[in-house]
Design a protein around this motif. Structure first.
Motif, mmCIF file in Angstrom:
data_model
loop_
_atom_site.group_PDB
_atom_site.id
_atom_site.type_symbol
_atom_site.label_atom_id
_atom_site.label_comp_id
_atom_site.label_asym_id
_atom_site.label_seq_id
_atom_site.Cartn_x
_atom_site.Cartn_y
_atom_site.Cartn_z
ATOM 1 N N SER A 141 1.226 -3.667 6.123
ATOM 2 C CA SER A 141 0.178 -2.652 6.151
ATOM 3 C C SER A 141 -0.898 -2.970 7.180
ATOM 4 O O SER A 141 -1.626 -2.096 7.589
ATOM 5 N N GLY A 157 -0.107 -3.995 10.152
ATOM 6 C CA GLY A 157 0.491 -3.781 11.459
ATOM 7 C C GLY A 157 1.331 -4.925 11.966
ATOM 8 O O GLY A 157 1.826 -4.883 13.079
ATOM 9 N N SER A 185 -5.669 4.755 13.845
ATOM 10 C CA SER A 185 -4.627 4.853 12.821
ATOM 11 C C SER A 185 -3.302 5.393 13.350
ATOM 12 O O SER A 185 -2.409 5.701 12.577
ATOM 13 N N TRP A 219 6.358 4.703 0.246
ATOM 14 C CA TRP A 219 6.093 4.409 1.655
ATOM 15 C C TRP A 219 7.238 3.597 2.254
ATOM 16 O O TRP A 219 7.730 3.910 3.339
ATOM 17 N N ASN A 233 9.842 5.017 5.220
ATOM 18 C CA ASN A 233 9.960 4.368 6.519
ATOM 19 C C ASN A 233 11.360 3.811 6.751
ATOM 20 O O ASN A 233 11.908 3.934 7.847
ATOM 21 N N GLU A 238 3.751 6.581 14.527
ATOM 22 C CA GLU A 238 3.294 6.369 13.159
ATOM 23 C C GLU A 238 1.807 6.653 13.051
ATOM 24 O O GLU A 238 1.059 6.495 14.008
ATOM 25 N N ASN A 289 -1.259 5.860 10.151
ATOM 26 C CA ASN A 289 -1.610 5.157 8.907
ATOM 27 C C ASN A 289 -0.416 4.409 8.329
ATOM 28 O O ASN A 289 -0.267 4.344 7.112
ATOM 29 N N GLY A 290 0.444 3.875 9.177
ATOM 30 C CA GLY A 290 1.590 3.084 8.720
ATOM 31 C C GLY A 290 2.779 3.901 8.251
ATOM 32 O O GLY A 290 3.771 3.348 7.809
#
Length: 125
Positions: free
Chosen positions: A18, A20, A45, A92, A96, A114, A116-117
């Motif tokens: 989260s 990065g 973000s 999440w 992904n 991407e 916000n992840g």
């Protein structure tokens, strides 16, 4: 019930992912990897990310581990807020992983956008 070490590892992975930092399994030799790896931060973000075939395979494995382990954590939590948060991490990670698996099918490496992840769009390199 899963071991405490596995749960601790998962929470460490969640924190790193989260923020990065992409986790990956030990990669094969660089000569067997296809594509390039890079990251272009567009906004605070948002980012454009490129991952070679070895890095994306490791990242998919990491997302799957997080998804699996969040289900384990959810089953032991009694607090509804913690359960909802854990389920959100599971969603999440599933989202992904699924996006990356679709793009990585060619074995070439992947480029994605991407915010916000959360991976919004993805394509093979």
């Amino acid at each position: 019930m899963k071991t405490p070490a596995r749960l601790a590892c998962t929470f460490a992975a969640l924190g790193m992912m989260s923020s990065g930092i992409a986790l990956s399994a030990p990669a094969a030799s660089a000569s067997s990897c296809h594509g390039v790896s890079d990251r272009e931060q567009v906004a605070a973000s948002e980012a454009h990310v490129w991952a070679d075939s070895c890095a994306v395979d490791g990242l998919i494995d990491d997302y799957r581990l997080v998804s699996q382990t969040t289900g384990d954590v959810t089953s032991i939590l009694k607090n509804p807020i913690g359960t909802v948060t854990t389920q959100a991490y599971g969603w999440w990670a599933d989202w992904n992983a699924s996006k990356l698996e679709d793009c990585a099918a060619a074995g070439t490496g992947v480029k994605w956008w991407e915010a916000n992840g959360i991976i919004g769009s993805c394509e093979a390199q």
